[in-house]
Design a protein around this motif. Structure first.
Motif, PDB file in Angstrom:
ATOM      1  N   HIS A  97     -18.094  64.325 -35.635  1.00 47.18           N
ATOM      2  CA  HIS A  97     -17.103  63.582 -34.865  1.00 47.18           C
ATOM      3  C   HIS A  97     -15.953  64.532 -34.552  1.00 47.18           C
ATOM      4  O   HIS A  97     -15.599  65.382 -35.360  1.00 47.18           O
ATOM      5  CB  HIS A  97     -16.583  62.371 -35.643  1.00 47.18           C
ATOM      6  N   SER A  98     -15.367  64.359 -33.374  1.00 52.97           N
ATOM      7  CA  SER A  98     -14.321  65.274 -32.929  1.00 52.97           C
ATOM      8  C   SER A  98     -13.245  64.516 -32.176  1.00 52.97           C
ATOM      9  O   SER A  98     -13.486  63.443 -31.619  1.00 52.97           O
ATOM     10  CB  SER A  98     -14.922  66.351 -32.016  1.00 52.97           C
ATOM     11  N   HIS A  99     -12.054  65.106 -32.149  1.00 51.24           N
ATOM     12  CA  HIS A  99     -10.947  64.538 -31.370  1.00 51.24           C
ATOM     13  C   HIS A  99     -10.086  65.694 -30.889  1.00 51.24           C
ATOM     14  O   HIS A  99      -9.740  66.595 -31.658  1.00 51.24           O
ATOM     15  CB  HIS A  99     -10.102  63.588 -32.219  1.00 51.24           C
ATOM     16  N   ALA A 100      -9.729  65.673 -29.601  1.00 40.06           N
ATOM     17  CA  ALA A 100      -8.821  66.672 -29.036  1.00 40.06           C
ATOM     18  C   ALA A 100      -7.843  65.956 -28.128  1.00 40.06           C
ATOM     19  O   ALA A 100      -8.213  65.029 -27.400  1.00 40.06           O
ATOM     20  CB  ALA A 100      -9.588  67.729 -28.254  1.00 40.06           C
ATOM     21  N   GLY A 101      -6.581  66.359 -28.181  1.00 38.31           N
ATOM     22  CA  GLY A 101      -5.598  65.683 -27.350  1.00 38.31           C
ATOM     23  C   GLY A 101      -4.348  66.499 -27.136  1.00 38.31           C
ATOM     24  O   GLY A 101      -4.101  67.516 -27.804  1.00 38.31           O
ATOM     25  N   LEU A 102      -3.540  66.043 -26.183  1.00 34.13           N
ATOM     26  CA  LEU A 102      -2.309  66.718 -25.791  1.00 34.13           C
ATOM     27  C   LEU A 102      -1.177  65.702 -25.675  1.00 34.13           C
ATOM     28  O   LEU A 102      -1.403  64.568 -25.256  1.00 34.13           O
ATOM     29  CB  LEU A 102      -2.483  67.408 -24.434  1.00 34.13           C
ATOM     30  N   LEU A 103       0.007  66.124 -26.042  1.00 31.61           N
ATOM     31  CA  LEU A 103       1.242  65.421 -25.705  1.00 31.61           C
ATOM     32  C   LEU A 103       2.027  66.397 -24.839  1.00 31.61           C
ATOM     33  O   LEU A 103       2.754  67.259 -25.338  1.00 31.61           O
ATOM     34  CB  LEU A 103       2.024  65.041 -26.965  1.00 31.61           C
TER      35      LEU A 103
ATOM     36  N   ALA B  49     -15.069  67.413 -37.439  1.00 34.57           N
ATOM     37  CA  ALA B  49     -15.653  67.017 -38.720  1.00 34.57           C
ATOM     38  C   ALA B  49     -17.169  67.035 -38.641  1.00 34.57           C
ATOM     39  O   ALA B  49     -17.745  66.718 -37.597  1.00 34.57           O
ATOM     40  CB  ALA B  49     -15.178  65.617 -39.119  1.00 34.57           C
ATOM     41  N   ASN B  50     -17.801  67.408 -39.751  1.00 38.71           N
ATOM     42  CA  ASN B  50     -19.266  67.400 -39.785  1.00 38.71           C
ATOM     43  C   ASN B  50     -19.797  66.137 -40.456  1.00 38.71           C
ATOM     44  O   ASN B  50     -20.770  66.155 -41.194  1.00 38.71           O
ATOM     45  CB  ASN B  50     -19.823  68.661 -40.463  1.00 38.71           C
ATOM     46  N   THR B  51     -19.118  65.022 -40.154  1.00 38.66           N
ATOM     47  CA  THR B  51     -19.601  63.685 -40.485  1.00 38.66           C
ATOM     48  C   THR B  51     -19.307  62.782 -39.298  1.00 38.66           C
ATOM     49  O   THR B  51     -18.211  62.830 -38.745  1.00 38.66           O
ATOM     50  CB  THR B  51     -18.909  63.119 -41.737  1.00 38.66           C
ATOM     51  N   ALA B  52     -20.280  61.995 -38.891  1.00 42.69           N
ATOM     52  CA  ALA B  52     -20.116  61.122 -37.721  1.00 42.69           C
ATOM     53  C   ALA B  52     -19.350  59.874 -38.123  1.00 42.69           C
ATOM     54  O   ALA B  52     -19.937  58.837 -38.429  1.00 42.69           O
ATOM     55  CB  ALA B  52     -21.484  60.756 -37.140  1.00 42.69           C
ATOM     56  N   THR B  53     -18.033  59.960 -38.126  1.00 43.03           N
ATOM     57  CA  THR B  53     -17.210  58.837 -38.539  1.00 43.03           C
ATOM     58  C   THR B  53     -15.954  58.739 -37.692  1.00 43.03           C
ATOM     59  O   THR B  53     -15.285  59.749 -37.422  1.00 43.03           O
ATOM     60  CB  THR B  53     -16.797  58.938 -40.019  1.00 43.03           C
ATOM     61  N   GLY B  54     -15.609  57.528 -37.275  1.00 41.28           N
ATOM     62  CA  GLY B  54     -14.419  57.289 -36.495  1.00 41.28           C
ATOM     63  C   GLY B  54     -13.129  57.484 -37.273  1.00 41.28           C
ATOM     64  O   GLY B  54     -12.035  57.432 -36.680  1.00 41.28           O
ATOM     65  N   LYS B  55     -13.220  57.729 -38.581  1.00 36.52           N
ATOM     66  CA  LYS B  55     -12.011  58.003 -39.368  1.00 36.52           C
ATOM     67  C   LYS B  55     -11.320  59.264 -38.875  1.00 36.52           C
ATOM     68  O   LYS B  55     -10.117  59.465 -39.115  1.00 36.52           O
ATOM     69  CB  LYS B  55     -12.355  58.105 -40.853  1.00 36.52           C
ATOM     70  N   VAL B  56     -12.058  60.125 -38.179  1.00 42.02           N
ATOM     71  CA  VAL B  56     -11.460  61.322 -37.582  1.00 42.02           C
ATOM     72  C   VAL B  56     -10.375  60.923 -36.585  1.00 42.02           C
ATOM     73  O   VAL B  56      -9.312  61.540 -36.508  1.00 42.02           O
ATOM     74  CB  VAL B  56     -12.542  62.180 -36.906  1.00 42.02           C
ATOM     75  N   ASP B  57     -10.637  59.880 -35.796  1.00 38.96           N
ATOM     76  CA  ASP B  57      -9.640  59.418 -34.825  1.00 38.96           C
ATOM     77  C   ASP B  57      -8.419  58.831 -35.525  1.00 38.96           C
ATOM     78  O   ASP B  57      -7.291  58.968 -35.038  1.00 38.96           O
ATOM     79  CB  ASP B  57     -10.260  58.390 -33.877  1.00 38.96           C
TER      80      ASP B  57
ATOM     81  N   THR C  31      -5.151  56.339 -46.341  1.00 36.75           N
ATOM     82  CA  THR C  31      -5.933  55.944 -47.512  1.00 36.75           C
ATOM     83  C   THR C  31      -7.329  55.547 -47.049  1.00 36.75           C
ATOM     84  O   THR C  31      -7.483  54.774 -46.111  1.00 36.75           O
ATOM     85  CB  THR C  31      -5.290  54.747 -48.241  1.00 36.75           C
ATOM     86  N   PHE C  32      -8.326  56.113 -47.680  1.00 29.24           N
ATOM     87  CA  PHE C  32      -9.707  55.829 -47.323  1.00 29.24           C
ATOM     88  C   PHE C  32     -10.431  55.275 -48.541  1.00 29.24           C
ATOM     89  O   PHE C  32     -10.181  55.693 -49.682  1.00 29.24           O
ATOM     90  CB  PHE C  32     -10.420  57.089 -46.821  1.00 29.24           C
ATOM     91  N   ASP C  33     -11.322  54.333 -48.288  1.00 31.74           N
ATOM     92  CA  ASP C  33     -12.100  53.758 -49.385  1.00 31.74           C
ATOM     93  C   ASP C  33     -12.966  54.838 -50.023  1.00 31.74           C
ATOM     94  O   ASP C  33     -13.557  55.674 -49.330  1.00 31.74           O
ATOM     95  CB  ASP C  33     -12.990  52.635 -48.856  1.00 31.74           C
TER      96      ASP C  33
ATOM     97  N   GLU D  99     -15.525  49.856 -39.919  1.00 33.42           N
ATOM     98  CA  GLU D  99     -14.432  49.423 -40.792  1.00 33.42           C
ATOM     99  C   GLU D  99     -14.714  47.989 -41.242  1.00 33.42           C
ATOM    100  O   GLU D  99     -14.338  47.020 -40.580  1.00 33.42           O
ATOM    101  CB  GLU D  99     -13.099  49.509 -40.042  1.00 33.42           C
ATOM    102  N   ALA D 100     -15.411  47.855 -42.342  1.00 32.26           N
ATOM    103  CA  ALA D 100     -15.779  46.530 -42.836  1.00 32.26           C
ATOM    104  C   ALA D 100     -16.042  46.583 -44.341  1.00 32.26           C
ATOM    105  O   ALA D 100     -16.442  47.633 -44.873  1.00 32.26           O
ATOM    106  CB  ALA D 100     -17.015  46.008 -42.108  1.00 32.26           C
ATOM    107  N   LYS D 101     -15.795  45.452 -44.999  1.00 27.82           N
ATOM    108  CA  LYS D 101     -16.053  45.332 -46.432  1.00 27.82           C
ATOM    109  C   LYS D 101     -16.792  44.024 -46.699  1.00 27.82           C
ATOM    110  O   LYS D 101     -16.709  43.070 -45.918  1.00 27.82           O
ATOM    111  CB  LYS D 101     -14.743  45.331 -47.231  1.00 27.82           C
ATOM    112  N   ILE D 102     -17.502  44.002 -47.822  1.00 30.85           N
ATOM    113  CA  ILE D 102     -18.195  42.795 -48.271  1.00 30.85           C
ATOM    114  C   ILE D 102     -17.770  42.498 -49.699  1.00 30.85           C
ATOM    115  O   ILE D 102     -17.754  43.386 -50.559  1.00 30.85           O
ATOM    116  CB  ILE D 102     -19.727  42.973 -48.193  1.00 30.85           C
ATOM    117  N   HIS D 103     -17.380  41.240 -49.936  1.00 29.58           N
ATOM    118  CA  HIS D 103     -17.008  40.787 -51.276  1.00 29.58           C
ATOM    119  C   HIS D 103     -17.959  39.651 -51.664  1.00 29.58           C
ATOM    120  O   HIS D 103     -17.930  38.573 -51.070  1.00 29.58           O
ATOM    121  CB  HIS D 103     -15.564  40.302 -51.295  1.00 29.58           C
ATOM    122  N   PHE D 104     -18.836  39.902 -52.627  1.00 29.24           N
ATOM    123  CA  PHE D 104     -19.775  38.888 -53.079  1.00 29.24           C
ATOM    124  C   PHE D 104     -19.051  37.872 -53.964  1.00 29.24           C
ATOM    125  O   PHE D 104     -18.171  38.222 -54.760  1.00 29.24           O
ATOM    126  CB  PHE D 104     -20.927  39.535 -53.845  1.00 29.24           C
TER     127      PHE D 104
END
Length: 396
Positions: free
Chosen positions: A259-265, A276-284, A303-305, A365-370
């Motif tokens: 996953h990657s992100h590039a941007g300008l202000l 990142a070498n993991t396909a996850t939107g947490k990069v954004d 903070t990440f789970d 982005e989801a959790k399960i509580h049994f």
């Protein structure tokens, strides 16, 4: 993190990653550069750059132009109707020019060209393809000659050199399991580029240089406003998305293991890249915090789970089917020491323990509580997602 190899090597500025759809920005700049020298026009119909027997779809009297492809306003669907990967782990490897031509001819427009924004990988792939045809050079050669070499991006390429291969970070799925890289044939212009942090920082710096670069006109043209569809809160440059902050431009990308992100202000003279070498939107998520840090704002550390260890025997307590609605059921199964959850009509994905009876997804982005009754038996669950709490009763 690490590169994913047995030695546990640490990544650095020259580590090679797949940057996925950030490639679309480079394709947009290629369009600007070919317009600059008169090879093509922004308002040129795409049909003019394809063989006569390849019919580009139209809607009414409207036809697709090169600018429509670069701004995702072509009306083309996200993917071609004939996209049937032979290898799901490397899905674009066998999608060649012949399939692209057939896919374009079979595609149906979802809107009149130029009227609405709808993100289209197919449109970006077609743009890279027709630009290469117009320049009479392969897409990668065109990219090298027009952008990569002028900007000194020697560690950026579609085809890995041996030196780049030795510095490549191994890709991982959202759950952390290793996966192979992607090879893009006809879709090269939509997502085939590999790069490094050092090269991408050079690229962003060139975009911030305000004319003091080897190809200033083309970079500036791509950053300018080219589409603002009525009734939609979106603005597009050539490949670049406009951000909500003043002068904001961005694009992200994801392949099977990256996953990657590039941007300008632009107004703050800030450029950001996260690879990142993991396909996850947490990069954004991380990129969003970095923008704020770079303009002097105070932010809370992210903070990440994190997964905790639990007794594998407890997993059997959760197995079964849980009804969120009469026709929408979550089926919980076990694969070794991993709990899997499959929703009706979807693939199954692993969930990871946060503690007793509490699990989280890594792919969304989801959790399960049994839920348990007074006797300790699992009777249901609650799915936490998108700010909602959705209870489900156990069926069996």
């Amino acid at each position: 993190g690490t590169l994913g190899d047995e030695a546990g090597a640490v990544p650095g500025g020259q580590t090679v990653y797949e940057i996925g759809s950030i490639t679309k920005v480079f394709t947009g700049i290629l369009l600007a550069d070919l317009v600059r020298d008169g090879t093509v026009r922004l308002d040129q119909p795409v049909q003019e750059l394809l063989p006569e027997d390849v019919k580009v779809p139209t809607k009414g009297d409207a036809y697709i132009t090169l600018e429509h492809l670069a701004t995702h306003t072509s009306g083309l669907p996200r993917m071609p109707p004939n996209f049937e990967p032979g290898d799901p782990q490397n899905p674009y490897a066998d999608y060649d020019e012949a399939k692209l031509h057939a896919g374009i001819a079979a595609a149906e427009l979802q809107s009149v060209p130029g009227t609405r924004y709808a993100y289209s990988n197919l449109g970006a792939a077609l743009l890279g393809h027709v630009l290469a045809r117009a320049a009479k050079k392969p897409y990668e050669t065109l990219l090298r000659e027009r952008i990569l070499d002028p900007l000194g991006m020697s560690d950026s390429a579609l085809t890995l050199t041996e030196a780049m291969r030795a510095r490549r970070a191994a890709g991982h799925r959202p759950d952390g399991t290793p996966t192979s890289g992607w090879d893009l044939d006809a879709f090269a212009g939509a997502g085939g580029l590999r790069s490094t942090v050092d090269d991408m920082l050079d690229f962003l710096e060139a975009n911030l240089a305000k004319g003091e670069t080897p190809l200033p006109t083309s970079l500036t043209t791509a950053l300018e406003l080219h589409a603002e569809p009525r009734g939609q809160a979106v603005k597009m440059g050539l490949g670049w998305h406009f951000g909500t902050a003043p002068g904001g431009r961005w694009h992200n990308g994801e392949t099977g293991g990256y996953h990657s992100h590039a941007g300008l202000l632009l107004e703050d003279d800030v450029g950001i890249v996260v690879l990142a070498n993991t396909a996850t939107g947490k990069v954004d998520q991380l990129a969003g915090l970095l923008y704020r840090v770079m303009v002097g704002q105070d932010v809370e550390p992210p903070t990440f789970d994190r997964e905790v260890a639990i007794d594998p025997e407890v997993l059997d307590d959760y197995l079964g089917r849980y009804a969120l609605a009469p026709t929408f059921v979550l089926t919980v199964t076990r694969e070794g020491d991993r709990l899997m959850v499959q929703a009706t009509g979807q693939e199954g994905y692993p969930v990871f323990p946060l503690g007793k009876d509490r699990f989280f997804y890594k792919i969304v982005e989801a959790k399960i509580h049994f839920q348990r009754d007074e006797e300790g038996q699992v009777t249901g669950l609650v799915l936490h997602q998108g700010g909602r709490e959705m209870p489900a009763s156990r069926l069996d």
